[in-house]
Motif scaffolding. Structure first.
Motif, PDB file in Angstrom:
ATOM      1  N   PRO A 275      52.793 119.378 -19.635  1.00 13.36           N
ATOM      2  CA  PRO A 275      51.590 120.076 -19.158  1.00 13.36           C
ATOM      3  C   PRO A 275      50.810 120.768 -20.266  1.00 13.36           C
ATOM      4  O   PRO A 275      49.591 120.923 -20.161  1.00 13.36           O
ATOM      5  N   PRO A 279      46.996 117.749 -22.354  1.00 11.39           N
ATOM      6  CA  PRO A 279      45.561 118.062 -22.471  1.00 11.39           C
ATOM      7  C   PRO A 279      45.080 118.103 -23.919  1.00 11.39           C
ATOM      8  O   PRO A 279      43.960 117.658 -24.222  1.00 11.39           O
ATOM      9  N   VAL A 280      45.923 118.619 -24.816  1.00  7.39           N
ATOM     10  CA  VAL A 280      45.543 118.648 -26.230  1.00  7.39           C
ATOM     11  C   VAL A 280      45.429 117.226 -26.780  1.00  7.39           C
ATOM     12  O   VAL A 280      44.456 116.881 -27.467  1.00  7.39           O
ATOM     13  N   THR A 282      44.819 114.586 -25.113  1.00  6.16           N
ATOM     14  CA  THR A 282      43.668 113.930 -24.493  1.00  6.16           C
ATOM     15  C   THR A 282      42.382 114.265 -25.232  1.00  6.16           C
ATOM     16  O   THR A 282      41.525 113.394 -25.454  1.00  6.16           O
ATOM     17  N   VAL A 283      42.251 115.512 -25.654  1.00  4.54           N
ATOM     18  CA  VAL A 283      41.078 115.905 -26.444  1.00  4.54           C
ATOM     19  C   VAL A 283      41.095 115.207 -27.803  1.00  4.54           C
ATOM     20  O   VAL A 283      40.088 114.646 -28.243  1.00  4.54           O
ATOM     21  N   TRP A 352      49.392 110.255 -18.553  1.00  5.16           N
ATOM     22  CA  TRP A 352      49.011 111.069 -17.401  1.00  5.16           C
ATOM     23  C   TRP A 352      49.767 110.632 -16.150  1.00  5.16           C
ATOM     24  O   TRP A 352      50.194 111.466 -15.341  1.00  5.16           O
TER      25      TRP A 352
END
Length: 374
Positions: A275, A279-280, A282-283, A352
């Motif tokens: 989690p 996100p990191v 993905t950026v 994901w």
């Protein structure tokens, strides 16, 4: 929009710059094993009748090194054991052993590798997957590198063969992540666990260091020994090293889209798919490798500032140059390199999906076994 494009350009230049800085640290081993040393080549095998003969032929063809090859039949239901038994009957260097029942709380591969380590007769252990084919000088060069480096663990990434478009898109991303985002200087000059990296297909250890690190017992639940095993060594202060095994070994990890999806999903939550981390990632990956192309496509439909288009074009050029350069250096598919944004998108989709699956409590499955998340 211009500020977004400049940020995207920065994200695209990051892996290109990091790769340029990393390549001097990522070289093929040139050493030789000292006289009198011997290596135990250890192969866990579960339903590997299609690959085990070629793995044995390649291992036994290694010259100028004393070795034994121990194959652990991990409750196969195909002809794996029969094939190995035939090799053992005509070559005393080959041994077939049977895996004990899998205890609760263990993953199959880690249990098999620990059993192999216990059975090995020599003090240098080479763990290889059954679908890896070694070059005739691989064992001596890799073991020589381990000894000369003074590390307790050394690992190399074999040349990754790909036969379908799905494989060509996703499997080479291993090198994108490894060279584009892991500072090799940190791996070389520190023993911080965060810099631990290895390839589970091809890992060598010194027995004394292996036992001090806790062996595979220390990572018994893991499905991602390429991350967890070197970190176990580093947590107790033992150095680990990484080398380029493109010329030393060859492996075809998966065959087709389904195996690619399942194979990269099984250990995702021990790597990128957490989690906090995903996100990191993905950026970093989406912004640096996909968004430049999306901005260029958007410029075909809507008027964008010239500065934004120039930055997006430079970002697209940077990531394309990186992937083509890696494809040429590591003998990867050029088609996969040219379709790099689709490969990154597929890899992120796998990550994901794995994270959402784990959040729902659905187990990872591999080789007919289910492994609950967490």
């Amino acid at each position: 929009m211009t500020m977004l494009a400049m940020a995207v350009l920065g994200l695209a230049l990051l892996p290109l710059t990091m790769t340029i800085l990393n390549l001097p640290f990522y070289r093929a081993p040139r050493g030789r094993l000292p006289a009198g040393s011997a290596v135990s080549v250890l192969i866990p095998a579960r339903n590997e009748e299609a690959t085990i003969a070629r793995a044995l032929d390649a291992a036994l063809a290694n010259r100028d090194v004393a070795l034994e090859v121990v194959v652990l039949d991990d409750h196969s239901t195909d002809r794996t054991a029969d094939i190995v038994r035939a090799y053992a009957a005509r070559d005393p260097r080959v041994r077939l052993e049977g895996a004990p029942p899998l205890p609760p709380g263990w993953s199959g591969k880690q249990h098999a590798c620990q059993a192999l380590a216990d059975l090995a007769r020599h003090d240098i252990l080479l763990f290889q997957d059954a679908d890896v084919r070694l070059a005739p000088d691989a064992v001596g060069r890799a073991a020589g590198f381990l000894v000369a480096s003074g590390a307790g663990l050394a690992s190399g990434f074999p040349r990754q063969e790909t036969g379908t478009l799905a494989e060509a898109l996703v499997v080479p991303q291993i090198h994108t992540l490894l060279l584009g985002y892991l500072p090799m200087a940190g791996l070389r000059f520190t023993r911080h666990p965060g810099f631990g990296a290895a390839c589970g297909q091809f890992i060598l250890v010194r027995r004394d260091a292996y036992e001090r690190a806790g062996g595979h017992v220390a990572i018994k639940r893991s499905l991602h020994d390429g991350v967890t095993l070197p970190r176990a060594f580093r947590r107790v202060g033992i150095a680990t090293r990484l080398f380029d095994a493109t010329d030393l070994a060859t492996c075809r990890m998966y065959r087709g889209f389904a195996e690619v999806w399942d194979g990269f999903s099984k250990n995702a939550t021990e790597g990128m798919a957490t989690p906090v981390a995903l996100p990191v990632w993905t950026v970093l990956l989406g912004g640096g490798h996909i968004l430049p192309w999306l901005l260029l496509l958007a410029g075909l439909v809507w008027p964008l500032p010239a500065e934004a288009l120039s930055a997006a074009a430079a970002g697209a050029l940077a990531t394309t140059s990186l992937r083509i350069g890696l494809a040429l250096r590591f003998r990867q598919s050029l088609a996969g390199a040219l379709l790099h944004p689709a490969g990154v998108a597929t890899m992120l989709a796998i990550q994901w999906n794995a994270l959402l699956r784990a959040r729902r409590g659905r187990p990872a499955t591999w080789r007919g076994r289910a492994y609950p998340s967490g």
